[in-house]
Structure formats: structure tokens, C-alpha cells
Scaffold this motif. Structure first.
Motif, PDB file in Angstrom:
ATOM      1  N   TYR A   1      57.334 -35.846  31.361  1.00  0.00           N
ATOM      2  CA  TYR A   1      56.167 -36.315  32.110  1.00  0.00           C
ATOM      3  C   TYR A   1      55.053 -36.809  31.180  1.00  0.00           C
ATOM      4  O   TYR A   1      54.194 -37.585  31.601  1.00  0.00           O
ATOM      5  CB  TYR A   1      55.613 -35.207  33.007  1.00  0.00           C
ATOM      6  CG  TYR A   1      56.567 -34.727  34.071  1.00  0.00           C
ATOM      7  CD1 TYR A   1      57.551 -35.565  34.595  1.00  0.00           C
ATOM      8  CD2 TYR A   1      56.490 -33.424  34.553  1.00  0.00           C
ATOM      9  CE1 TYR A   1      58.418 -35.120  35.567  1.00  0.00           C
ATOM     10  CE2 TYR A   1      57.368 -32.970  35.536  1.00  0.00           C
ATOM     11  CZ  TYR A   1      58.329 -33.820  36.032  1.00  0.00           C
ATOM     12  OH  TYR A   1      59.183 -33.369  37.003  1.00  0.00           O
ATOM     13  N   THR A   2      55.055 -36.337  29.937  1.00  0.00           N
ATOM     14  CA  THR A   2      54.038 -36.777  28.971  1.00  0.00           C
ATOM     15  C   THR A   2      54.535 -37.916  28.087  1.00  0.00           C
ATOM     16  O   THR A   2      53.750 -38.514  27.355  1.00  0.00           O
ATOM     17  CB  THR A   2      53.619 -35.605  28.059  1.00  0.00           C
ATOM     18  OG1 THR A   2      54.697 -35.272  27.173  1.00  0.00           O
ATOM     19  CG2 THR A   2      53.255 -34.381  28.881  1.00  0.00           C
TER      20      THR A   2
ATOM     21  N   SER B   1      53.602 -34.449  38.479  1.00  0.00           N
ATOM     22  CA  SER B   1      52.686 -33.661  37.658  1.00  0.00           C
ATOM     23  C   SER B   1      51.312 -34.306  37.542  1.00  0.00           C
ATOM     24  O   SER B   1      50.592 -34.052  36.595  1.00  0.00           O
ATOM     25  CB  SER B   1      53.288 -33.489  36.267  1.00  0.00           C
ATOM     26  OG  SER B   1      53.543 -34.761  35.700  1.00  0.00           O
ATOM     27  N   SER B   2      50.954 -35.128  38.502  1.00  0.00           N
ATOM     28  CA  SER B   2      49.721 -35.909  38.387  1.00  0.00           C
ATOM     29  C   SER B   2      48.476 -35.028  38.329  1.00  0.00           C
ATOM     30  O   SER B   2      47.453 -35.440  37.806  1.00  0.00           O
ATOM     31  CB  SER B   2      49.610 -36.884  39.567  1.00  0.00           C
ATOM     32  OG  SER B   2      49.657 -36.180  40.795  1.00  0.00           O
ATOM     33  N   THR B   3      48.552 -33.816  38.858  1.00  0.00           N
ATOM     34  CA  THR B   3      47.379 -32.938  38.852  1.00  0.00           C
ATOM     35  C   THR B   3      47.391 -31.953  37.683  1.00  0.00           C
ATOM     36  O   THR B   3      46.470 -31.161  37.543  1.00  0.00           O
ATOM     37  CB  THR B   3      47.309 -32.145  40.166  1.00  0.00           C
ATOM     38  OG1 THR B   3      48.480 -31.332  40.297  1.00  0.00           O
ATOM     39  CG2 THR B   3      47.187 -33.068  41.362  1.00  0.00           C
TER      40      THR B   3
ATOM     41  N   VAL C   1      48.565 -28.897  29.274  1.00  0.00           N
ATOM     42  CA  VAL C   1      49.236 -27.791  29.967  1.00  0.00           C
ATOM     43  C   VAL C   1      50.736 -28.077  30.075  1.00  0.00           C
ATOM     44  O   VAL C   1      51.572 -27.197  29.831  1.00  0.00           O
ATOM     45  CB  VAL C   1      48.618 -27.564  31.362  1.00  0.00           C
ATOM     46  CG1 VAL C   1      49.404 -26.503  32.133  1.00  0.00           C
ATOM     47  CG2 VAL C   1      47.158 -27.156  31.231  1.00  0.00           C
ATOM     48  N   LEU C   2      51.085 -29.312  30.426  1.00  0.00           N
ATOM     49  CA  LEU C   2      52.500 -29.687  30.490  1.00  0.00           C
ATOM     50  C   LEU C   2      53.187 -29.499  29.142  1.00  0.00           C
ATOM     51  O   LEU C   2      54.298 -28.968  29.064  1.00  0.00           O
ATOM     52  CB  LEU C   2      52.632 -31.153  30.928  1.00  0.00           C
ATOM     53  CG  LEU C   2      52.390 -31.456  32.404  1.00  0.00           C
ATOM     54  CD1 LEU C   2      52.311 -32.965  32.612  1.00  0.00           C
ATOM     55  CD2 LEU C   2      53.486 -30.865  33.274  1.00  0.00           C
ATOM     56  N   LEU C   3      52.512 -29.937  28.083  1.00  0.00           N
ATOM     57  CA  LEU C   3      53.101 -29.812  26.748  1.00  0.00           C
ATOM     58  C   LEU C   3      53.272 -28.346  26.360  1.00  0.00           C
ATOM     59  O   LEU C   3      54.290 -27.970  25.764  1.00  0.00           O
ATOM     60  CB  LEU C   3      52.220 -30.533  25.731  1.00  0.00           C
ATOM     61  CG  LEU C   3      52.220 -32.064  25.813  1.00  0.00           C
ATOM     62  CD1 LEU C   3      51.152 -32.653  24.907  1.00  0.00           C
ATOM     63  CD2 LEU C   3      53.585 -32.633  25.448  1.00  0.00           C
ATOM     64  N   SER C   4      52.293 -27.519  26.694  1.00  0.00           N
ATOM     65  CA  SER C   4      52.384 -26.087  26.383  1.00  0.00           C
ATOM     66  C   SER C   4      53.529 -25.432  27.149  1.00  0.00           C
ATOM     67  O   SER C   4      54.293 -24.629  26.598  1.00  0.00           O
ATOM     68  CB  SER C   4      51.064 -25.383  26.721  1.00  0.00           C
ATOM     69  OG  SER C   4      50.011 -25.903  25.960  1.00  0.00           O
TER      70      SER C   4
END
Length: 382
Positions: free
Chosen positions: A224-225, A233-235, A240-243
Motif C-alpha cells: 500500500y505504500t 488503507s486510505s485512512t 503506521v502501515l510501514l510499522s
């Protein structure tokens, strides 16, 4: 399939602003700590975010931040001496892998009476460790869930992977806000290294349903990144996604195994102090090309999970698209494409290969490889 053995250690706390509760969490393991801190956190004005919660709870501490020699035996020896003289009850380590490696090793060896180099050469730990609390500021922690710690033997600049008790690390606190200062270049190399770790776990001979679950979900979140596929995952903020992705991928590697790219990049970094994530990024497309010859179905599945290609794409084509996707990301960030671009010689790389060939992890690769096979692989990436 390998036997499945479930063990999760340490406790994991992941979320924004969790660093503000460090003082509360640390009280479970002591009131006097040595903090091993990457000096870059001072430069980025992040150190106070870590230290203030300890002051607020009247936790006694002192800081060791001389990590100029990385996780070398000399640095470990120096930190160990200071910890013992300070009569600490635990270690808090914060920063990148250097800080994590030194912190866990110092905690493991704190009560030992054996000589440090006897332990580094393979002697078993015989005394109880003191608690170690880990606060990473990058989002991949490949060894944190294992009893292995990579260190540099200062006598030879060779990589050693030592064994410590599973019980050393008590807490893994991941606060995405500590990672906001990473540059775009750092984020892409760390993301590519995390992608490689997930693939290594997924393709390992030790892979199991549990590690596959973590690898697939971790790589999906990572995608997603890295791609335009953000509708799920737009919100959720990128950090946070990477973590979350890095945590899941690190758990996958501990449940299965790391592989040859992780070992090679670590060995080259240890000998020549060249950024490990960058080396891993350079080797990644060559690794995908190599394993696609005999693990095309697995590469095809990951490419589709990550949205790199369509569900209807043929296996051979999806493997090619995967490699092109990695190289386009690297070109966009002006990253070097070959090992020779790092001013390394083939003679230097041959020494790193010799170091790698002796490790047990070599037995967990997707298929068996000799040192000659590794040399041929490295030559292709040179």
C-alpha cells in the motif's frame, strides 16, 4: 513442511504515541536502566520523546550513545563495562539495528563471568540475563523475535551470529511517530529490505502456515505504500502501515528464516560499513530473477497479493513484472543498480561470501547453495 513451534517473545506494543507510556511499561522490569541510543536521535530531536517519560516516572537512567563502530565486539565490551559499573537493572535500546544488537547482547551477557570473546566464539550463556526493552526507529527488526544477534568481531571485522536466551527482550515498543523523520530514500531502501525479508521467509525451507500468514499480510500492507493500490488503507498513515508491515515481516522471518540476501548484505556491511538496506535493495531484483526459475508459483502469488500485476497475469510474466517494478522504484530514487556502484571489488565480495557460507541459515534457503553458487549470484549483481 517443518514442525511448527509457536513462541512469541517479547511483548509487542505498536501504535502512535506509545512512547509516551515508556515510563509506565519500564517499571515492570526495574527502576535503573542503561539506555543505548543511536546518536542520530539527538540530531533529529527525538531523544527527549524517549527520555522524558522515564523522568516523569522517576526512572533512573544514563545514556550510552557512542555507536560509531556499530555492533562491534569493542562497542559491546565498552557498553557492558559501563552497564556493570552502573549496577543497572535493565537495558533500554533505541535506534536502528546497531542499538538493538548491542542492547540485547549487553543484557544477555551482563551477569556472565566468561570472557566476551569466549562467548562470541560460541560459548553458551550460563547466567540469567537482565531485561532488555527495544524501541526501534526503523520499521524492520529482523532478529528481535529470535535468539540470534549479528555482531562484528573486531579482531577480524567478520560477521558473527551469537545465540542469546529467548527471554532477554521483554518489550518491543514500536511508535510510528519515531519514524516520521526518515527520508524518502531511507524509506524506499528500508521497504525493499522488508520486501526481501518477507520473500526470504516465504520461500524458506522452514516456511510454515504461520510464517506464510505473516509474510503475506505484511507484504500486502507494505504494498500500500509502494504502489498506487491504497483503497484499503486510505485512512491509515503511511508510517503506521510501514510499522505494521515491518513487524509482521519480522515475525515471519523468526517463524521461518532469513535468507541469502539478508546474510550477504549483513556480511558486506560488517566488513565494509556500507548501508545494509542499500545492499539488500541492489540484490533484491537479482534474487527474484534467481528464485523465479524454481519458485515461480510463490513469486507469482506475492506479486498478485501486492497488486504488482493483475490476477490474470501468467506466472512467467508476473515474475518479470515484479523484477521491473523493483528496478523502476530504485531508478526513481536514483539508487545504484549494481554492487560495483558501491566501489566494492569482486575480491572484497569474495571475503563476504566466505563469511556467509558457514552459517546455519544457508541450510534454510529455497534450495541448497554452495559458496560457488553464491559467488556466481554475486557476480551477476556486480
Amino acid at each position: 513442511m517443518s514442525d511448527f513451534i509457536f513462541r512469541i517473545n517479547p511483548n509487542i506494543i505498536l501504535g502512535p504515541f506509545t512512547i509516551n507510556r515508556l515510563g509506565q511499561y519500564s517499571q515492570d522490569w526495574g527502576t535503573r536502566f542503561m539506555i543505548i541510543m543511536d546518536p542520530v536521535l539527538n540530531e533529529l530531536k527525538l531523544s527527549e520523546k524517549i527520555l522524558q517519560p522515564l523522568r516523569d516516572r522517576n526512572i533512573d537512567f544514563f545514556v550510552f550513545s557512542d555507536l560509531s563502530e556499530g555492533s562491534s565486539s569493542k562497542n559491546i565490551e565498552r557498553a557492558l563495562k559501563l552497564a556493570r559499573e552502573g549496577h543497572v537493572q535493565g537495558i533500554i535500546c533505541t535506534g536502528g539495528e546497531k542499538a538493538m544488537n548491542i542492547g540485547r547482547t549487553v543484557a544477555a551477557y551482563y551477569n556472565e563471568t566468561q570472557d566476551l570473546y569466549t562467548l562470541i566464539d560460541g560459548a553458551a550463556v550460563t547466567k540469567e540475563p537482565i531485561p532488555c526493552l527495544c524501541i526501534p526507529t526503523t520499521y524492520r527488526t529482523p532478529y528481535i523475535f529470535t535468539r540470534e544477534v549479528p555482531v562484528m568481531d573486531a579482531r577480524s571485522r567478520q560477521l558473527k551470529i551469537i545465540k542469546i536466551p529467548y527471554t532477554v527482550c521483554k518489550l518491543l515498543l514500536i511508535d510510528p511517530n519515531l519514524m516520521l523523520s526518515l527520508t524518502d530514500n531511507q524509506k524506499i531502501t528500508l521497504s525493499l529490505e522488508a520486501l526481501n525479508m518477507g520473500l526470504e521467509a516465504y520461500l524458506s525451507q522452514k516456511a510454515n502456515f504461520f510464517s506464510d500468514m505473516f509474510a503475506e499480510k505484511g507484504l500486502e500492507l507494505l504494498s500500500y505504500t509502494m504502489t498506487e493500490n491504497m483503497e484499503h488503507s486510505s485512512t491509515t498513515p503511511e508510517e503506521v502501515l510501514l510499522s505494521q508491515a515491518g513487524c509482521l515481516v519480522s515475525m515471519a522471518t523468526s517463524s521461518a528464516s532469513l535468507g541469502m540476501i539478508s546474510l550477504l548484505s549483513l556480511s558486506i556491511y560488517t566488513r565494509y560499513n556500507i548501508n545494509k538496506s542499500l545492499i539488500s535493495s541492489i540484490l533484491l531484483p537479482y534474487f527474484i530473477e534467481y528464485v523465479s526459475k524454481f519458485k515461480a508459483a510463490e513469486i507469482d502469488k506475492i506479486a498478485k497479493i501486492m497488486g504488482i500485476c493483475d490476477a490474470e497475469t501468467e506466472q512467467e510474466e508476473s515474475c518479470r513484472i515484479f523484477v521491473d517494478f523493483i528496478r523502476e522504484l530504485m531508478a526513481k530514487e536514483n539508487l545504484p543498480a549494481r554492487l560495483k556502484d558501491l566501489k566494492l571489488t569482486i575480491e572484497q565480495l569474495s571475503l563476504a561470501i566466505e563469511d556467509v557460507a558457514k552459517f546455519d541459515i544457508m541450510n534454510n534457503l529455497p534450495r541448497s547453495m554452495t559458496s560457488d553458487d553464491l559467488f556466481d549470484f554475486v557476480k551477476a549483481a556486480f
